[in-house]
Scaffold this active site. Structure first.
Site, PDB file in Angstrom:
ATOM      1  N   ASN A  83       0.833  -1.196   0.000  1.00 16.17           N
ATOM      2  CA  ASN A  83       0.000   0.000   0.000  1.00 16.17           C
ATOM      3  C   ASN A  83       0.876   1.256   0.000  1.00 16.17           C
ATOM      4  O   ASN A  83       1.954   1.285   0.573  1.00 16.17           O
ATOM      5  CB  ASN A  83      -1.016  -0.002   1.141  1.00 16.17           C
ATOM      6  CG  ASN A  83      -0.423  -0.110   2.529  1.00 16.17           C
ATOM      7  OD1 ASN A  83       0.490  -0.884   2.769  1.00 16.17           O
ATOM      8  ND2 ASN A  83      -0.967   0.648   3.461  1.00 16.17           N
ATOM      9  N   GLU A  96      -3.212  -4.490  -2.980  1.00 14.78           N
ATOM     10  CA  GLU A  96      -3.825  -5.409  -3.938  1.00 14.78           C
ATOM     11  C   GLU A  96      -3.920  -4.784  -5.322  1.00 14.78           C
ATOM     12  O   GLU A  96      -3.588  -5.406  -6.329  1.00 14.78           O
ATOM     13  CB  GLU A  96      -5.233  -5.819  -3.473  1.00 14.78           C
ATOM     14  CG  GLU A  96      -5.263  -6.532  -2.146  1.00 14.78           C
ATOM     15  CD  GLU A  96      -5.440  -5.598  -0.943  1.00 14.78           C
ATOM     16  OE1 GLU A  96      -4.775  -4.530  -0.877  1.00 14.78           O
ATOM     17  OE2 GLU A  96      -6.248  -5.935  -0.064  1.00 14.78           O
TER      18      GLU A  96
END
Length: 182
Positions: A83, A96
């Site tokens: 992230n 992701e």
């Protein structure tokens, strides 16, 4: 040790008011397999180890919640992400989506077979960490594009590991390009 789990959520569907017989309660079941790390298949364990390494590279000065993701493509390539936060919060990106979009840009014709996700924080996370809604929608786009399920391997910083055969299990009422006119 591994075991199959069922999670039941109840979603009332309303049509009309009062004692209307068209109101029906329906059940949605979510199936997944729960593992201890030593019983996780070797390929999944390796992918999860890579995701754990990636969590260390996260730029999370605001939330201090570091997420790592690693995915395996059909050709065997592994693509990773972590992230990346920003002072203008909406400008950051989840691990992701960093991994999925990087894979799509670098290997546009390769299906994603599996995606491992883990997180570390200042306090222990002893339960599986699931992708946020935006990530679920982004992942399901590629599952739909290649018409192949994407196996999800989810863990916190410790504890049990949850494995889902498809992102569709976490996004059962999905929106995809079948809904669009083109």
């Amino acid at each position: 040790m591994c075991c199959k789990k069922n999670v039941r959520n109840y979603y009332p569907i309303f049509s009309g008011t009062g004692d209307n017989p068209t109101i029906m309660k329906k059940e949605l079941k979510i199936h997944y397999t729960e593992y201890d790390e030593q019983n996780l298949p070797q390929a999944d364990r390796e992918l999860l180890a890579k995701a754990t390494q990636m969590a260390q590279t996260a730029y999370a000065p605001y939330s201090h919640f570091k997420v790592g993701a690693a995915l395996r493509l059909k050709n065997g390539a592994v693509v990773c992400g972590s992230n990346q936060e920003n002072a203008a919060y909406p400008s950051g990106l989840c691990a992701e989506r960093v991994a999925v979009f990087s894979a799509a840009a670098s290997y546009p014709d390769q299906a994603i077979e599996a995606l491992a996700i883990t997180a570390i924080s200042s306090k222990p996370i002893n339960h599986p960490i699931a992708p946020c809604g935006a990530c679920r929608q982004s992942i399901i786009e590629y599952e739909h594009k290649f018409r192949q399920p994407i196996r999800l391997i989810l863990r916190g910083s410790s504890g049990k590991i949850a494995v889902f055969d498809s992102i569709g299990s976490l996004l059962p009422f999905q929106f995809n390009n079948d809904e669009l006119d083109f």
